[in-house]
Design a protein around this motif. Structure first.
Motif, PDB file in Angstrom:
ATOM      1  N   VAL A  93     -35.253  41.394 -29.935  1.00  0.00           N
ATOM      2  CA  VAL A  93     -35.563  41.250 -28.515  1.00  0.00           C
ATOM      3  C   VAL A  93     -36.976  41.752 -28.263  1.00  0.00           C
ATOM      4  CG1 VAL A  93     -33.157  41.518 -27.797  1.00  0.00           C
ATOM      5  CG2 VAL A  93     -34.662  43.530 -27.857  1.00  0.00           C
ATOM      6  N   LYS A  94     -37.561  41.254 -27.185  1.00  0.00           N
ATOM      7  CA  LYS A  94     -38.823  41.802 -26.697  1.00  0.00           C
ATOM      8  C   LYS A  94     -38.568  42.409 -25.326  1.00  0.00           C
ATOM      9  CE  LYS A  94     -42.073  38.991 -29.310  1.00  0.00           C
ATOM     10  NZ  LYS A  94     -43.318  38.179 -29.273  1.00  0.00           N
ATOM     11  N   LEU A  95     -39.187  43.556 -25.086  1.00  0.00           N
ATOM     12  CA  LEU A  95     -38.937  44.326 -23.874  1.00  0.00           C
ATOM     13  C   LEU A  95     -40.146  44.316 -22.957  1.00  0.00           C
ATOM     14  CD1 LEU A  95     -37.251  47.430 -25.559  1.00  0.00           C
ATOM     15  CD2 LEU A  95     -36.114  45.453 -24.531  1.00  0.00           C
ATOM     16  N   GLY A  96     -39.901  44.487 -21.683  1.00  0.00           N
ATOM     17  CA  GLY A  96     -40.967  44.568 -20.692  1.00  0.00           C
ATOM     18  C   GLY A  96     -40.536  45.470 -19.549  1.00  0.00           C
ATOM     19  N   ILE A  97     -41.488  45.789 -18.697  1.00  0.00           N
ATOM     20  CA  ILE A  97     -41.192  46.638 -17.542  1.00  0.00           C
ATOM     21  C   ILE A  97     -40.570  45.796 -16.437  1.00  0.00           C
ATOM     22  CG2 ILE A  97     -42.159  48.134 -15.762  1.00  0.00           C
ATOM     23  CD1 ILE A  97     -42.101  49.365 -18.541  1.00  0.00           C
ATOM     24  N   GLY A  98     -39.405  46.206 -15.977  1.00  0.00           N
ATOM     25  CA  GLY A  98     -38.770  45.603 -14.813  1.00  0.00           C
ATOM     26  C   GLY A  98     -38.668  46.633 -13.701  1.00  0.00           C
ATOM     27  N   TYR A  99     -37.908  46.320 -12.665  1.00  0.00           N
ATOM     28  CA  TYR A  99     -37.805  47.211 -11.513  1.00  0.00           C
ATOM     29  C   TYR A  99     -36.402  47.145 -10.922  1.00  0.00           C
ATOM     30  CZ  TYR A  99     -42.897  46.963 -11.812  1.00  0.00           C
ATOM     31  OH  TYR A  99     -44.194  47.024 -12.249  1.00  0.00           O
ATOM     32  N   ASP A 100     -35.997  48.260 -10.329  1.00  0.00           N
ATOM     33  CA  ASP A 100     -34.750  48.289  -9.562  1.00  0.00           C
ATOM     34  C   ASP A 100     -35.081  47.904  -8.120  1.00  0.00           C
ATOM     35  OD1 ASP A 100     -33.138  49.217 -11.696  1.00  0.00           O
ATOM     36  OD2 ASP A 100     -33.854  51.265 -11.375  1.00  0.00           O
ATOM     37  N   PHE A 101     -34.508  46.789  -7.668  1.00  0.00           N
ATOM     38  CA  PHE A 101     -34.799  46.280  -6.331  1.00  0.00           C
ATOM     39  C   PHE A 101     -33.619  46.517  -5.395  1.00  0.00           C
ATOM     40  CE2 PHE A 101     -37.352  43.187  -9.026  1.00  0.00           C
ATOM     41  CZ  PHE A 101     -38.555  43.847  -8.791  1.00  0.00           C
ATOM     42  N   PRO A 102     -33.895  46.704  -4.102  1.00  0.00           N
ATOM     43  CA  PRO A 102     -32.810  46.940  -3.138  1.00  0.00           C
ATOM     44  C   PRO A 102     -31.971  45.703  -2.851  1.00  0.00           C
ATOM     45  CG  PRO A 102     -34.922  46.821  -2.005  1.00  0.00           C
ATOM     46  CD  PRO A 102     -35.220  46.821  -3.472  1.00  0.00           C
ATOM     47  N   PHE A 103     -32.480  44.533  -3.181  1.00  0.00           N
ATOM     48  CA  PHE A 103     -31.735  43.283  -3.071  1.00  0.00           C
ATOM     49  C   PHE A 103     -32.322  42.305  -4.087  1.00  0.00           C
ATOM     50  CE2 PHE A 103     -34.959  43.635   0.232  1.00  0.00           C
ATOM     51  CZ  PHE A 103     -35.734  42.512   0.025  1.00  0.00           C
ATOM     52  N   GLN A 104     -31.659  41.191  -4.270  1.00  0.00           N
ATOM     53  CA  GLN A 104     -32.034  40.281  -5.346  1.00  0.00           C
ATOM     54  C   GLN A 104     -33.099  39.283  -4.910  1.00  0.00           C
ATOM     55  OE1 GLN A 104     -28.742  38.312  -7.286  1.00  0.00           O
ATOM     56  NE2 GLN A 104     -30.058  36.732  -8.181  1.00  0.00           N
ATOM     57  N   VAL A 105     -34.183  39.248  -5.672  1.00  0.00           N
ATOM     58  CA  VAL A 105     -35.242  38.247  -5.488  1.00  0.00           C
ATOM     59  C   VAL A 105     -35.536  37.642  -6.853  1.00  0.00           C
ATOM     60  CG1 VAL A 105     -37.579  37.764  -4.706  1.00  0.00           C
ATOM     61  CG2 VAL A 105     -36.268  39.585  -3.603  1.00  0.00           C
ATOM     62  N   SER A 106     -35.400  36.340  -6.967  1.00  0.00           N
ATOM     63  CA  SER A 106     -35.695  35.679  -8.238  1.00  0.00           C
ATOM     64  C   SER A 106     -36.677  34.542  -8.010  1.00  0.00           C
ATOM     65  CB  SER A 106     -34.415  35.159  -8.900  1.00  0.00           C
ATOM     66  OG  SER A 106     -33.733  34.264  -8.041  1.00  0.00           O
ATOM     67  N   VAL A 107     -37.425  34.221  -9.056  1.00  0.00           N
ATOM     68  CA  VAL A 107     -38.419  33.148  -9.018  1.00  0.00           C
ATOM     69  C   VAL A 107     -37.947  32.044  -9.952  1.00  0.00           C
ATOM     70  CG1 VAL A 107     -40.824  32.511  -9.376  1.00  0.00           C
ATOM     71  CG2 VAL A 107     -40.259  34.808  -8.549  1.00  0.00           C
ATOM     72  N   ASN A 108     -37.680  30.868  -9.394  1.00  0.00           N
ATOM     73  CA  ASN A 108     -37.181  29.743 -10.183  1.00  0.00           C
ATOM     74  C   ASN A 108     -38.327  28.787 -10.478  1.00  0.00           C
ATOM     75  OD1 ASN A 108     -34.408  30.633  -9.911  1.00  0.00           O
ATOM     76  ND2 ASN A 108     -34.536  29.922  -7.792  1.00  0.00           N
ATOM     77  N   ILE A 109     -38.849  28.885 -11.678  1.00  0.00           N
ATOM     78  CA  ILE A 109     -39.995  28.079 -12.051  1.00  0.00           C
ATOM     79  C   ILE A 109     -39.693  27.390 -13.386  1.00  0.00           C
ATOM     80  CG2 ILE A 109     -41.365  29.690 -13.462  1.00  0.00           C
ATOM     81  CD1 ILE A 109     -42.670  27.725 -10.428  1.00  0.00           C
ATOM     82  N   ASN A 110     -40.357  26.291 -13.651  1.00  0.00           N
ATOM     83  CA  ASN A 110     -40.145  25.549 -14.893  1.00  0.00           C
ATOM     84  C   ASN A 110     -40.353  26.455 -16.108  1.00  0.00           C
ATOM     85  OD1 ASN A 110     -40.583  23.787 -17.192  1.00  0.00           O
ATOM     86  ND2 ASN A 110     -40.793  22.109 -15.721  1.00  0.00           N
ATOM     87  N   ASP A 111     -39.390  26.441 -17.051  1.00  0.00           N
ATOM     88  CA  ASP A 111     -39.469  27.304 -18.226  1.00  0.00           C
ATOM     89  C   ASP A 111     -40.676  27.001 -19.106  1.00  0.00           C
ATOM     90  OD1 ASP A 111     -37.160  28.601 -17.479  1.00  0.00           O
ATOM     91  OD2 ASP A 111     -35.846  27.398 -18.758  1.00  0.00           O
ATOM     92  N   ALA A 112     -41.247  25.797 -18.960  1.00  0.00           N
ATOM     93  CA  ALA A 112     -42.403  25.429 -19.787  1.00  0.00           C
ATOM     94  C   ALA A 112     -43.678  26.133 -19.336  1.00  0.00           C
ATOM     95  CB  ALA A 112     -42.607  23.914 -19.757  1.00  0.00           C
ATOM     96  N   ILE A 113     -43.662  26.732 -18.147  1.00  0.00           N
ATOM     97  CA  ILE A 113     -44.840  27.420 -17.630  1.00  0.00           C
ATOM     98  C   ILE A 113     -44.776  28.883 -18.050  1.00  0.00           C
ATOM     99  CG2 ILE A 113     -46.143  28.056 -15.570  1.00  0.00           C
ATOM    100  CD1 ILE A 113     -44.894  25.661 -14.160  1.00  0.00           C
ATOM    101  N   GLY A 114     -45.819  29.356 -18.711  1.00  0.00           N
ATOM    102  CA  GLY A 114     -45.865  30.742 -19.149  1.00  0.00           C
ATOM    103  C   GLY A 114     -47.138  31.425 -18.704  1.00  0.00           C
ATOM    104  N   GLY A 115     -47.220  32.710 -19.012  1.00  0.00           N
ATOM    105  CA  GLY A 115     -48.424  33.472 -18.695  1.00  0.00           C
ATOM    106  C   GLY A 115     -48.283  34.283 -17.426  1.00  0.00           C
ATOM    107  N   PRO A 116     -49.252  35.169 -17.177  1.00  0.00           N
ATOM    108  CA  PRO A 116     -49.173  36.104 -16.058  1.00  0.00           C
ATOM    109  C   PRO A 116     -49.970  35.725 -14.821  1.00  0.00           C
ATOM    110  CG  PRO A 116     -50.866  36.840 -17.559  1.00  0.00           C
ATOM    111  CD  PRO A 116     -50.336  35.525 -18.118  1.00  0.00           C
ATOM    112  N   SER A 117     -50.682  34.581 -14.851  1.00  0.00           N
ATOM    113  CA  SER A 117     -51.713  34.351 -13.837  1.00  0.00           C
ATOM    114  C   SER A 117     -51.192  33.898 -12.477  1.00  0.00           C
ATOM    115  CB  SER A 117     -52.739  33.329 -14.350  1.00  0.00           C
ATOM    116  OG  SER A 117     -52.138  32.071 -14.545  1.00  0.00           O
ATOM    117  N   ALA A 118     -49.884  33.636 -12.354  1.00  0.00           N
ATOM    118  CA  ALA A 118     -49.339  33.238 -11.045  1.00  0.00           C
ATOM    119  C   ALA A 118     -48.845  34.435 -10.241  1.00  0.00           C
ATOM    120  CB  ALA A 118     -48.205  32.235 -11.229  1.00  0.00           C
ATOM    121  N   GLY A 119     -49.049  35.640 -10.760  1.00  0.00           N
ATOM    122  CA  GLY A 119     -48.514  36.830 -10.101  1.00  0.00           C
ATOM    123  C   GLY A 119     -48.895  36.968  -8.640  1.00  0.00           C
ATOM    124  N   LEU A 120     -50.165  36.752  -8.317  1.00  0.00           N
ATOM    125  CA  LEU A 120     -50.611  36.876  -6.932  1.00  0.00           C
ATOM    126  C   LEU A 120     -49.883  35.897  -6.032  1.00  0.00           C
ATOM    127  CD1 LEU A 120     -52.419  37.730  -4.579  1.00  0.00           C
ATOM    128  CD2 LEU A 120     -54.161  36.144  -5.447  1.00  0.00           C
TER     129      LEU A 120
END
Length: 353
Positions: free
Chosen positions: A217-244
């Motif tokens: 497995v590969k690990l990363g930093i996640g967060y404990d959120f007060p409610f659920q928020v998910s981002v549904n994006i095409n799995d073929a898109i990678g990288g960090p540049s859409a963060g903003l």
């Protein structure tokens, strides 16, 4: 036939052959082209891109578009003729192979890295947006990739929050590889995770590869959120540049009204969990893609201003952005008045960005 004539008769074909060889020989470069853009306020396969459970949401008739770049695969053989065609293209770019892919790696590793960066950027975006709204957000350690043909397949899943390895509780500072290395050869170790709000324990037997033990497995930093928020994006898109753009869309979705006032805004930039915006690659191609998609305003990370001001952005406005808080303020002001003064990427701002 004189000696000079003979030499010329031999040299000309050799030069032609050398030129043809140089034209078709693969060269160590990659090409960038404008990629697709995605309205993050819209839907993906019938589901909202920004999917919220446990909190009211507020639709925005405008668009906040993430942008991408189409990059040639590391295994592509690009010859001189192909690169020359790209060089003369107004929209595309050429970059050294090593800048994009480094000195080693594989296509599978590139894909895994892109997935890690995408998941991490989504979680950082949620954290930044919720902190902007006044929520307390704590970091955790989560699984972002389960590697194929490794012991964790079918047992652990991406987005599992890692709680314990064996009897050791885990936090973001835990050196998990050391815990895996301590497992006796041939023995399994209980791994406890939180999955969709439920505590799950599985037993995984580490595999030794090149003298090191892995569970895959590969690990990363996640967060404990007060409610659920998910981002549904095409799995073929990678990288960090859409963060903003993720963070901006999450904030807009969770707050009444429309920060775009119905306009079309595009942008790019990495983001931290505390809302700082960072530099990305391929800014010129992303700007072209956004202009072609009809964007009226483009948000540029401050560190990318040098390249942005030379891009083919047409009448689309460019705004220099350093934080999520600033992005919210600038887009809101622009939505109300498209002629409002914005922090621009201009020659006078190039030093110090």
């Amino acid at each position: 036939m004189t000696q000079r004539t003979w030499a010329a008769a031999v040299a000309v074909p050799l030069l032609l052959a050398l030129g043809m060889y140089a034209a078709i020989k693969p060269l160590p470069f990659v090409t960038y082209a404008p990629g697709l853009t995605v309205n993050v306020l819209g839907d993906n396969d019938g589901r909202p891109v920004i999917d919220v459970q446990g909190h009211p949401t507020y639709p925005d008739a405008g668009q906040l578009r993430m942008t991408t770049v189409s990059v040639t695969d590391r295994n592509s053989d690009l010859d001189l003729l192909t690169l020359m065609r790209t060089w003369f293209s107004r929209d595309d770019g050429i970059y050294p192979f090593a800048i994009q892919y480094g000195s080693s790696g594989s296509s599978q590793e590139d894909q895994e890295e892109g997935q890690v960066e995408m998941i991490s950027s989504q979680d950082a975006a949620v954290a930044a947006a919720l902190r902007q709204l006044g929520y307390s957000v704590k970091p955790n350690l989560q699984i972002v990739v389960v590697q194929p043909d490794m012991p964790s397949v079918g047992k652990l899943q991406p987005r599992d929050i890692l709680l314990k390895v064996g009897k050791t509780k885990v936090n973001p500072k835990t050196v998990v590889p050391n815990l895996i290395a301590a497992v006796p050869d041939g023995r399994s170790v209980p791994v406890t995770v939180e999955r969709q709000g439920k505590r799950v324990t599985v037993h995984v037997t580490p595999r030794t590869v090149d003298g090191h033990k892995y569970i895959g497995v590969k690990l990363g930093i996640g967060y404990d959120f007060p409610f659920q928020v998910s981002v549904n994006i095409n799995d073929a898109i990678g990288g960090p540049s859409a963060g903003l753009m993720f963070a901006l869309s999450i904030y807009d979705t969770l707050t009444p009204g429309s920060i775009t006032s119905g306009g079309v805004v595009a942008g790019t930039g990495t983001i931290t969990g505390h809302g700082r915006v960072g530099a990305i690659g391929g800014i010129q191609q992303k700007i072209v893609g956004a202009r072609q998609a009809g964007a009226q305003l483009f948000l540029v990370p401050a560190a990318n201003c040098d390249d942005a001001i030379t891009s083919d952005h047409g009448s689309m406005r460019l705004a220099q952005i350093a934080t999520l808080k600033q992005a919210i303020a600038e887009v809101t002001a622009w939505g109300k008045n498209h002629d409002v003064a914005l922090p621009q990427c201009t020659a006078s701002k190039r030093s110090g960005t």
